[in-house]
Design an enzyme around this catalytic site. Structure first.
Site, mmCIF file in Angstrom:
data_model
loop_
_atom_site.group_PDB
_atom_site.id
_atom_site.type_symbol
_atom_site.label_atom_id
_atom_site.label_comp_id
_atom_site.label_asym_id
_atom_site.label_seq_id
_atom_site.Cartn_x
_atom_site.Cartn_y
_atom_site.Cartn_z
ATOM 1 N N ILE A 156 0.969 -1.133 0.026
ATOM 2 C CA ILE A 156 0.189 0.068 -0.012
ATOM 3 C C ILE A 156 0.879 1.355 0.073
ATOM 4 C CG2 ILE A 156 -1.775 1.342 1.220
ATOM 5 C CD1 ILE A 156 -2.811 -1.330 2.134
ATOM 6 N N THR A 232 -4.621 6.003 6.894
ATOM 7 C CA THR A 232 -5.420 4.949 6.411
ATOM 8 C C THR A 232 -4.831 3.574 6.720
ATOM 9 O OG1 THR A 232 -4.088 4.785 4.250
ATOM 10 C CG2 THR A 232 -6.232 6.281 4.058
ATOM 11 N N SER A 233 -4.059 3.394 7.852
ATOM 12 C CA SER A 233 -3.544 2.081 8.188
ATOM 13 C C SER A 233 -4.593 1.609 9.378
ATOM 14 C CB SER A 233 -2.160 2.345 8.404
ATOM 15 O OG SER A 233 -1.471 1.073 8.730
ATOM 16 N N ARG A 234 -4.060 2.103 10.509
ATOM 17 C CA ARG A 234 -4.429 1.905 11.934
ATOM 18 C C ARG A 234 -4.544 2.933 12.823
ATOM 19 N NH1 ARG A 234 -5.947 -1.599 9.510
ATOM 20 N NH2 ARG A 234 -5.955 -3.574 9.268
ATOM 21 N N ASP A 258 -8.898 7.882 7.801
ATOM 22 C CA ASP A 258 -9.806 6.879 7.677
ATOM 23 C C ASP A 258 -9.809 5.876 8.685
ATOM 24 O OD1 ASP A 258 -11.891 5.574 5.758
ATOM 25 O OD2 ASP A 258 -10.409 4.164 5.312
ATOM 26 N N GLU A 263 -12.556 4.261 16.597
ATOM 27 C CA GLU A 263 -13.525 3.797 15.662
ATOM 28 C C GLU A 263 -14.254 2.424 15.802
ATOM 29 O OE1 GLU A 263 -11.608 3.029 11.838
ATOM 30 O OE2 GLU A 263 -10.045 1.701 12.716
ATOM 31 N N HIS A 295 -13.258 4.073 7.621
ATOM 32 C CA HIS A 295 -12.834 2.781 7.277
ATOM 33 C C HIS A 295 -12.945 2.258 6.121
ATOM 34 C CE1 HIS A 295 -10.105 -0.133 9.454
ATOM 35 N NE2 HIS A 295 -10.108 -0.414 8.441
ATOM 36 N N GLN A 296 -12.956 3.117 4.916
ATOM 37 C CA GLN A 296 -13.704 2.813 3.530
ATOM 38 C C GLN A 296 -12.297 2.748 2.390
ATOM 39 O OE1 GLN A 296 -16.014 6.432 3.057
ATOM 40 N NE2 GLN A 296 -15.346 6.502 0.989
ATOM 41 N N PHE A 298 -10.494 0.469 1.704
ATOM 42 C CA PHE A 298 -10.342 -0.883 1.028
ATOM 43 C C PHE A 298 -11.629 -1.086 0.107
ATOM 44 C CE2 PHE A 298 -13.703 -1.624 4.299
ATOM 45 C CZ PHE A 298 -14.529 -2.684 3.701
#
Length: 332
Positions: A156, A232-234, A258, A263, A295-296, A298
């Site tokens: 990624i 956008t990872s964790r 994200d 979350e 968390h979109q 992906f």
């Protein structure tokens, strides 16, 4: 093989049912409820459970899965920080994941967040809907000839580096392992150098003990003023209270998230009728230069198809007693 699928959304079921015809030996039952210590008891009689990044696959859940006779946990995601691998190993429960599905999907979303935070697209959309065509509060900056700092250059991170290069940015990176695919245009530097030099910092590393709260008061202080931060990872990579402190101190030009620490209860759920008391998310959303998505990263058709195929291939490999490289094992 019988698999109990937890936290099923409509798109999950549709994606998996498109492919299960190619796997006649696999039978899947779908549950809307997520995997927890209490719901794990529902897996009695099943060979495997299928869980997601938001599922509770901790110690108590592993106890319940062991009592239910489950031998395989299929994580339909890359992350596994929510899994108690020590308990799984002790019980002989195999854990398998989807290490790569569509790195481009997440990387493209990371750049979308960066652009939105930079050019205030979220604010512009709301203004125009209210017939306000003024440009106040919408000033951005060129990414062209700026420096992008990529933290983590796996699949990624590498895809994000290539996107940044396409924007005409200088790309630097920090990782324990240097990706040979990026040798032609990426300069590897120390984390401190990356923080001090980058106009855009994008996080693409896994959440581990040594990366937990990687972005904190100390590392934020080392960043350039006016930096854009994207994660956008964790969520656990960023210490949220310190991030909010930095935003209030006007350290950041923009922030795109994200994922975020709070979350877990929010991911993929409609909470629009609820009052989110003491909500860190609400505090972040109060800032005009912060853009949050749910968390979109992906969430593309191609990525979902890849997730389904790899998850089902993992189940087949387990059934045959084969290793395919997607096993997650306790670090010694």
């Amino acid at each position: 093989m019988r698999i109990l699928f937890f936290d099923t959304k409509t798109y999950d079921k549709e994606s998996f049912e498109k492919q299960t015809g190619n796997y006649p030996a696999i039978e899947i039952d779908y549950l809307k409820t997520d995997l927890t210590p209490k719901t794990a008891t529902l897996a009695k009689g099943y060979d495997a459970v299928c869980a997601f990044v938001s599922s509770d696959v901790g110690s108590d859940t592993m106890d319940a899965l062991h009592e239910a006779g489950v031998k395989l946990v299929l994580m339909r995601c890359a992350g596994f920080n929510n899994v108690d691998l020590e308990k799984a190993a002790a019980y002989g429960i195999k854990v398998m994941r989807v290490p790569g599905y569509s790195p481009e999907a997440v990387a493209e979303h990371a750049m979308a967040l960066a652009l939105t935070a930079n050019r205030r697209i979220h604010k512009a959309y709301v203004k125009v809907r209210e017939n306000d065509f003024s440009l106040g509060g919408l000033m951005g900056m060129n990414f062209y000839q700026k420096t992008a700092g990529i933290v983590g250059t796996g699949k990624i991170g590498a895809a994000m580096a290539k996107i940044c290069r396409g924007f005409g940015m200088k790309v630097i990176a920090y990782d324990v392992y240097q990706n040979p695919e990026l040798a032609d245009f990426v300069e590897y530097v120390t984390l401190d150098e990356l923080l001090a030099s980058s106009d855009l910092i994008s996080l693409h590393c896994p959440l581990m003990d040594n990366t937990y709260h990687l972005i904190n008061r100390e590392t934020i202080a080392k960043m350039k003023d006016g930096v854009i931060l994207v994660n956008t990872s964790r969520g656990g990579l960023v210490k949220t209270d310190d991030l909010i402190e930095g935003i209030r101190a006007r350290k950041f030009f923009g922030v795109g998230l994200d994922v975020y620490e709070e979350e877990t209860k929010n991911v993929f759920e409609d909470r629009s009728d609820e009052i989110l008391e003491h909500s860190t998310t609400a505090r972040l959303l109060s800032f005009p230069n912060v853009m949050i998505t749910s968390h979109q990263g992906f969430f593309t058709e191609e990525a979902l198809a890849a997730i389904c195929k790899t998850t089902l291939d993992n189940a087949v490999a387990f059934e045959k007693g084969e290793r395919n490289g997607n096993e997650v094992e306790e670090r010694q």
